[in-house]
Design an enzyme around this catalytic site. Structure first.
Site, mmCIF file in Angstrom:
data_model
loop_
_atom_site.group_PDB
_atom_site.id
_atom_site.type_symbol
_atom_site.label_atom_id
_atom_site.label_comp_id
_atom_site.label_asym_id
_atom_site.label_seq_id
_atom_site.Cartn_x
_atom_site.Cartn_y
_atom_site.Cartn_z
ATOM 1 N N GLY A 3 -3.008 6.193 2.685
ATOM 2 C CA GLY A 3 -4.416 5.804 2.663
ATOM 3 C C GLY A 3 -5.369 6.969 2.468
ATOM 4 O O GLY A 3 -6.570 6.838 2.653
ATOM 5 N N HIS A 44 6.412 1.204 10.924
ATOM 6 C CA HIS A 44 5.379 1.803 10.069
ATOM 7 C C HIS A 44 4.602 2.847 10.885
ATOM 8 O O HIS A 44 4.395 2.672 12.087
ATOM 9 C CB HIS A 44 4.441 0.711 9.544
ATOM 10 C CG HIS A 44 3.487 1.227 8.515
ATOM 11 N ND1 HIS A 44 2.330 1.897 8.836
ATOM 12 C CD2 HIS A 44 3.547 1.209 7.158
ATOM 13 C CE1 HIS A 44 1.709 2.253 7.713
ATOM 14 N NE2 HIS A 44 2.433 1.848 6.683
ATOM 15 N N LYS A 72 -1.271 -4.725 5.266
ATOM 16 C CA LYS A 72 -1.881 -4.308 6.536
ATOM 17 C C LYS A 72 -2.775 -5.448 7.065
ATOM 18 O O LYS A 72 -2.427 -6.600 6.909
ATOM 19 C CB LYS A 72 -2.630 -2.994 6.357
ATOM 20 C CG LYS A 72 -1.746 -1.968 5.610
ATOM 21 C CD LYS A 72 -2.235 -0.584 5.660
ATOM 22 C CE LYS A 72 -1.230 0.315 4.939
ATOM 23 N NZ LYS A 72 -1.552 1.714 5.037
ATOM 24 N N GLU A 104 7.470 7.603 4.035
ATOM 25 C CA GLU A 104 6.008 7.587 3.918
ATOM 26 C C GLU A 104 5.430 8.774 4.678
ATOM 27 O O GLU A 104 5.204 8.685 5.894
ATOM 28 C CB GLU A 104 5.455 6.288 4.509
ATOM 29 C CG GLU A 104 5.936 5.047 3.805
ATOM 30 C CD GLU A 104 4.946 3.900 3.963
ATOM 31 O OE1 GLU A 104 4.490 3.394 2.945
ATOM 32 O OE2 GLU A 104 4.614 3.540 5.106
ATOM 33 N N ASN A 113 2.327 -3.796 1.218
ATOM 34 C CA ASN A 113 1.995 -3.845 2.632
ATOM 35 C C ASN A 113 0.490 -4.067 2.712
ATOM 36 O O ASN A 113 -0.292 -3.146 2.506
ATOM 37 C CB ASN A 113 2.389 -2.514 3.295
ATOM 38 C CG ASN A 113 1.914 -2.429 4.734
ATOM 39 O OD1 ASN A 113 1.484 -3.431 5.314
ATOM 40 N ND2 ASN A 113 1.975 -1.247 5.319
ATOM 41 N N GLU A 159 1.572 3.452 11.166
ATOM 42 C CA GLU A 159 0.397 2.936 11.877
ATOM 43 C C GLU A 159 0.815 2.247 13.176
ATOM 44 O O GLU A 159 0.086 2.268 14.163
ATOM 45 C CB GLU A 159 -0.397 1.993 10.955
ATOM 46 C CG GLU A 159 -1.178 2.795 9.920
ATOM 47 C CD GLU A 159 -1.410 2.075 8.612
ATOM 48 O OE1 GLU A 159 -1.251 0.847 8.541
ATOM 49 O OE2 GLU A 159 -1.765 2.766 7.625
ATOM 50 N N SER A 212 -0.267 6.262 -0.882
ATOM 51 C CA SER A 212 -1.200 6.368 -2.026
ATOM 52 C C SER A 212 -0.536 6.162 -3.379
ATOM 53 O O SER A 212 -0.901 6.805 -4.360
ATOM 54 C CB SER A 212 -1.956 7.701 -1.992
ATOM 55 O OG SER A 212 -2.705 7.804 -0.802
HETATM 56 P P1 PGA Z 1 -1.261 3.344 1.004
HETATM 57 O O1 PGA Z 1 -0.381 2.796 2.229
HETATM 58 O O2 PGA Z 1 -0.576 2.940 -0.273
HETATM 59 O O3 PGA Z 1 -2.617 2.703 1.169
HETATM 60 O O4 PGA Z 1 -1.316 4.844 1.151
HETATM 61 C C1 PGA Z 1 1.015 2.788 2.158
HETATM 62 C C2 PGA Z 1 1.587 2.269 3.461
HETATM 63 O O5 PGA Z 1 1.008 2.550 4.519
HETATM 64 O O6 PGA Z 1 2.618 1.567 3.473
#
Ligand code: PGA
Length: 252
Positions: free
Chosen positions: A172, A94, A11, A166, A9, A96, A212
């Site tokens: 993140g 997601h 983003k 998640e 992903n 976000e 992460s």
């Molecule tokens: P990250 O994001 O690996 O940077 O924690 C995962 C995601 O949001 O799908």
């Protein structure tokens, strides 16, 4: 057996030109992998990424789509547009999108209905926030999000769905759920899917872990029988690091 899916992903990172350079470096590194790999770049990068993966087994997903077939929805992208380009996967709900763009469980449900109608592979994201985990609400939140996402969808249509667990506190932040914590949530999610739509579908449904994931922790996570792959943000932006995660998963 459930085939591992390792999805990137990106983003809001990488221009189309940067996406091309990534794939030039990445594809040779994963040529031998038997895991399913999907790259989900920003929508504007989709044509460049689809072009670059031609002839490889790497699939391409969108990070979002709208539920309507078409219409006056400025800035949105439809399922038919994705299919026409050659996109096969789509991330839905997601955290976000839920947090910054007001996506509700109801919207996630409507998007899922449309994605399935167009034969996209939906990657439906669920997961609790830190305050919810601390208040002991992890199970309640994940079950509610799944129940509402699947609301009134014919179970026979759900076999293609992938769930991504998640935990929001791990996205993140560098804080990964331990393999044991992740596996525990995956078990809860799988039994809820079984309760809602039956054991056969639940047993076949892939549940990815996201939050992460990096080369250093990927193997321990992907070794858990309950974890059927990963949705990777930050560590998917570098070809070597994402290839190392793909290779950490031993194919079923
Ligand atoms: P990250 O994001 O690996 O940077 O924690 C995962 C995601 O949001 O799908």
């Amino acid at each position: 057996m459930r085939k591992l899916l390792i999805a990137a992903n990106w983003k809001m990172y990488k221009t189309p030109t940067e996406a091309q350079s990534f794939l030039q470096a990445f594809l040779p590194l994963v040529k031998e992998s038997r895991n399913e790999i999907a790259i989900c770049p920003p929508a504007i990068d989709l044509p460049a990424v689809l072009h670059a993966v031609q002839g490889s087994h790497v699939k391409v997903g969108a990070q979002n789509m709208y539920f309507a077939e078409e219409g006056a929805f400025t800035g949105e992208i439809s399922a038919a547009m994705l299919i026409d380009l050659g996109v096969s996967h789509v991330i839905i709900g997601h955290s976000e999108r839920r947090q910054y763009f007001g996506e509700t469980d109801e919207l996630v449900n409507r998007k899922l209905v449309t994605a399935l109608k167009h034969h996209l592979v939906p990657i439906v994201c669920v997961g609790e926030r830190e305050d919810e985990r601390e208040s002991g609400l992890t199970e309640e939140v994940c079950c509610r999000q799944i129940g509402r996402a699947f609301h009134q969808i014919d179970p026979a249509k759900l076999h293609k769905v992938v769930i991504a667990y998640e935990p929001v506190w791990a996205i993140g932040t560098g804080k990964t759920a331990t393999p044991a914590i992740a596996a525990e949530s995956h078990l809860i999610i799988r039994s809820e899917v079984a309760r809602l739509v039956g054991k056969a579908i639940a047993d076949n449904m892939r549940i990815l872990y996201g939050g992460s994931v990096k080369p250093e922790n990927a193997e321990a996570l992907l070794n858990q029988p309950e974890i059927d792959g990963a949705l990777v943000g930050g560590a998917s932006l570098d070809p070597k690091s994402f290839a190392a995660i793909v290779k950490a998963g031993v194919p079923a």
